[in-house]
Design a protein around this motif. Structure first.
Motif, mmCIF file in Angstrom:
data_model
loop_
_atom_site.group_PDB
_atom_site.id
_atom_site.type_symbol
_atom_site.label_atom_id
_atom_site.label_comp_id
_atom_site.label_asym_id
_atom_site.label_seq_id
_atom_site.Cartn_x
_atom_site.Cartn_y
_atom_site.Cartn_z
ATOM 1 N N VAL A 1 0.845 -1.197 0.000
ATOM 2 C CA VAL A 1 0.000 0.000 0.000
ATOM 3 C C VAL A 1 0.885 1.253 0.000
ATOM 4 C CG1 VAL A 1 -1.669 1.315 1.353
ATOM 5 C CG2 VAL A 1 -1.986 -1.144 1.041
ATOM 6 N N VAL A 2 1.906 1.253 0.844
ATOM 7 C CA VAL A 2 2.819 2.387 0.931
ATOM 8 C C VAL A 2 3.568 2.563 -0.399
ATOM 9 C CG1 VAL A 2 4.913 3.245 2.052
ATOM 10 C CG2 VAL A 2 3.068 2.290 3.424
ATOM 11 N N LEU A 3 4.025 1.456 -0.963
ATOM 12 C CA LEU A 3 4.742 1.491 -2.234
ATOM 13 C C LEU A 3 3.833 2.000 -3.359
ATOM 14 C CD1 LEU A 3 7.623 0.727 -3.010
ATOM 15 C CD2 LEU A 3 6.749 -1.441 -3.815
ATOM 16 N N GLY A 4 2.608 1.545 -3.399
ATOM 17 C CA GLY A 4 1.645 1.996 -4.412
ATOM 18 C C GLY A 4 1.331 3.477 -4.276
ATOM 19 N N ALA A 5 1.168 3.940 -3.025
ATOM 20 C CA ALA A 5 0.884 5.356 -2.794
ATOM 21 C C ALA A 5 2.079 6.213 -3.229
ATOM 22 C CB ALA A 5 0.555 5.593 -1.325
ATOM 23 N N GLY A 6 3.283 5.744 -2.970
ATOM 24 C CA GLY A 6 4.496 6.471 -3.388
ATOM 25 C C GLY A 6 4.592 6.559 -4.899
ATOM 26 N N ALA A 7 4.263 5.459 -5.573
ATOM 27 C CA ALA A 7 4.292 5.461 -7.035
ATOM 28 C C ALA A 7 3.241 6.408 -7.592
ATOM 29 C CB ALA A 7 4.079 4.046 -7.566
ATOM 30 N N ALA A 8 2.062 6.451 -6.985
ATOM 31 C CA ALA A 8 1.003 7.348 -7.438
ATOM 32 C C ALA A 8 1.416 8.808 -7.268
ATOM 33 C CB ALA A 8 -0.285 7.059 -6.679
ATOM 34 N N VAL A 9 2.079 9.140 -6.172
ATOM 35 C CA VAL A 9 2.541 10.503 -5.929
ATOM 36 C C VAL A 9 3.610 10.870 -6.952
ATOM 37 C CG1 VAL A 9 3.816 11.964 -4.299
ATOM 38 C CG2 VAL A 9 1.931 10.553 -3.489
ATOM 39 N N LEU A 10 4.514 9.948 -7.229
ATOM 40 C CA LEU A 10 5.568 10.173 -8.213
ATOM 41 C C LEU A 10 4.997 10.430 -9.600
ATOM 42 C CD1 LEU A 10 8.600 10.073 -7.557
ATOM 43 C CD2 LEU A 10 8.678 7.973 -8.866
ATOM 44 N N LEU A 11 3.994 9.668 -9.996
ATOM 45 C CA LEU A 11 3.341 9.860 -11.293
ATOM 46 C C LEU A 11 2.624 11.203 -11.351
ATOM 47 C CD1 LEU A 11 1.920 6.334 -12.139
ATOM 48 C CD2 LEU A 11 3.597 7.630 -13.429
ATOM 49 N N ALA A 12 1.984 11.586 -10.271
ATOM 50 C CA ALA A 12 1.283 12.863 -10.237
ATOM 51 C C ALA A 12 2.270 14.028 -10.370
ATOM 52 C CB ALA A 12 0.477 12.994 -8.944
ATOM 53 N N VAL A 13 3.398 13.962 -9.697
ATOM 54 C CA VAL A 13 4.420 15.009 -9.789
ATOM 55 C C VAL A 13 4.989 15.062 -11.209
ATOM 56 C CG1 VAL A 13 6.728 15.698 -9.006
ATOM 57 C CG2 VAL A 13 4.994 15.011 -7.343
ATOM 58 N N ALA A 14 5.276 13.914 -11.814
ATOM 59 C CA ALA A 14 5.805 13.875 -13.176
ATOM 60 C C ALA A 14 4.801 14.462 -14.169
ATOM 61 C CB ALA A 14 6.166 12.442 -13.562
ATOM 62 N N GLY A 15 3.535 14.167 -13.998
ATOM 63 C CA GLY A 15 2.506 14.731 -14.873
ATOM 64 C C GLY A 15 2.402 16.229 -14.729
ATOM 65 N N LEU A 16 2.492 16.723 -13.519
ATOM 66 C CA LEU A 16 2.434 18.159 -13.271
ATOM 67 C C LEU A 16 3.628 18.874 -13.897
ATOM 68 C CD1 LEU A 16 0.856 20.394 -11.862
ATOM 69 C CD2 LEU A 16 2.214 19.961 -9.819
ATOM 70 N N VAL A 17 4.794 18.288 -13.764
ATOM 71 C CA VAL A 17 6.000 18.871 -14.373
ATOM 72 C C VAL A 17 5.862 18.899 -15.893
ATOM 73 C CG1 VAL A 17 8.465 18.469 -14.770
ATOM 74 C CG2 VAL A 17 7.553 18.342 -12.463
ATOM 75 N N ALA A 18 5.344 17.831 -16.477
ATOM 76 C CA ALA A 18 5.165 17.771 -17.927
ATOM 77 C C ALA A 18 4.183 18.835 -18.409
ATOM 78 C CB ALA A 18 4.692 16.380 -18.344
ATOM 79 N N LEU A 19 3.161 19.116 -17.634
ATOM 80 C CA LEU A 19 2.195 20.141 -18.012
ATOM 81 C C LEU A 19 2.766 21.544 -17.889
ATOM 82 C CD1 LEU A 19 -1.112 18.782 -16.446
ATOM 83 C CD2 LEU A 19 -0.564 19.016 -18.867
ATOM 84 N N LEU A 20 3.605 21.768 -16.900
ATOM 85 C CA LEU A 20 4.131 23.093 -16.656
ATOM 86 C C LEU A 20 5.293 23.460 -17.568
ATOM 87 C CD1 LEU A 20 3.977 23.252 -12.768
ATOM 88 C CD2 LEU A 20 2.405 24.255 -14.418
ATOM 89 N N LEU A 21 6.051 22.494 -18.036
ATOM 90 C CA LEU A 21 7.178 22.786 -18.921
ATOM 91 C C LEU A 21 6.665 23.106 -20.311
ATOM 92 C CD1 LEU A 21 9.828 20.105 -17.944
ATOM 93 C CD2 LEU A 21 9.864 22.536 -17.453
ATOM 94 N N PRO A 22 7.235 24.136 -20.972
ATOM 95 C CA PRO A 22 6.786 24.467 -22.327
ATOM 96 C C PRO A 22 7.205 23.386 -23.314
ATOM 97 C CG PRO A 22 8.673 25.803 -21.736
ATOM 98 C CD PRO A 22 8.275 25.027 -20.503
ATOM 99 N N SER A 23 6.365 23.183 -24.281
ATOM 100 C CA SER A 23 6.651 22.190 -25.313
ATOM 101 C C SER A 23 7.659 22.762 -26.291
ATOM 102 C CB SER A 23 5.358 21.827 -26.041
ATOM 103 O OG SER A 23 5.648 20.988 -27.122
ATOM 104 N N GLU A 24 8.659 22.005 -26.680
ATOM 105 C CA GLU A 24 9.689 22.446 -27.618
ATOM 106 C C GLU A 24 9.260 22.248 -29.058
ATOM 107 O OE1 GLU A 24 12.561 24.002 -26.944
ATOM 108 O OE2 GLU A 24 12.043 23.992 -24.835
ATOM 109 N N SER A 25 8.261 21.439 -29.303
ATOM 110 C CA SER A 25 7.862 21.163 -30.670
ATOM 111 C C SER A 25 6.636 21.974 -31.028
ATOM 112 C CB SER A 25 7.575 19.670 -30.835
ATOM 113 O OG SER A 25 6.488 19.312 -30.004
#
Length: 171
Positions: free
Chosen positions: A17-41
């Motif tokens: 459960v702890v491992l799954g919650a950590g992975a979910a938080v990591l995915l959420a942070v990565a998605g947020l970073v991807a949305l905030l960074l400007p697209s180069e293409s």
């Protein structure tokens, strides 16, 4: 193992459960970073501004066969560069006393001079020899002389001015 030891020891299920919650938080942070960074293409992407405009500028090169400039060509070229609304770089070269003058003109072509302006009889002859050998694509030749050279624009030594050189270089 005593029952009290089992109570203090986390079960394997809790680890998952702890491992799954950590992975979910990591995915959420990565998605947020991807949305905030400007697209180069895409169509809106622009290349970075050049550090120097020398390589992309119109380059007008003065080739002279004398140290003196009785026509005022060099001063007019510098005024042209200062007054131009586009990037114009002017450079001055003197033909060496020894060597093949036409080969020196070829060197200026390789240096990507877009216009080669000449003063002096030896420089005029060097341009005439180079043009007799064949057309040079994307390079204009301007001779400041009393006699024209086939394939080059002629400016009378008496009519050298900033506006005359601007017309010859920027056409």
């Amino acid at each position: 193992m005593k029952a009290s030891d089992r109570a203090h020891r986390p079960s394997r299920r809790r680890w998952w459960v702890v491992l799954g919650a950590g992975a979910a938080v990591l995915l959420a942070v990565a998605g947020l970073v991807a949305l905030l960074l400007p697209s180069e293409s895409g169509a809106d992407a622009t290349p970075p501004a050049p550090v120097s405009h020398v390589d992309t500028a119109t380059r007008a090169c003065l080739l002279t066969s004398t140290d003196t400039d009785p026509t005022g060509t060099w001063a007019a070229m510098r005024n042209m560069a200062r007054a131009s609304s586009t990037n114009v770089v002017v450079q001055r070269y003197r033909l060496p006393a020894a060597g093949k003058a036409a080969a020196y003109v070829n060197t200026l072509v390789q240096l990507r001079c877009s216009t080669i302006v000449t003063t002096g009889a030896t420089a005029r002859s060097a341009v005439a020899s180079r043009l007799a050998a064949g057309h040079v694509p994307q390079v204009r030749f301007v001779v400041v002389a009393d006699q024209p050279v086939s394939g080059a624009t002629r400016l009378s030594p008496d009519s050298v001015s900033t506006s005359a050189l601007t017309r010859a270089v920027m056409r």
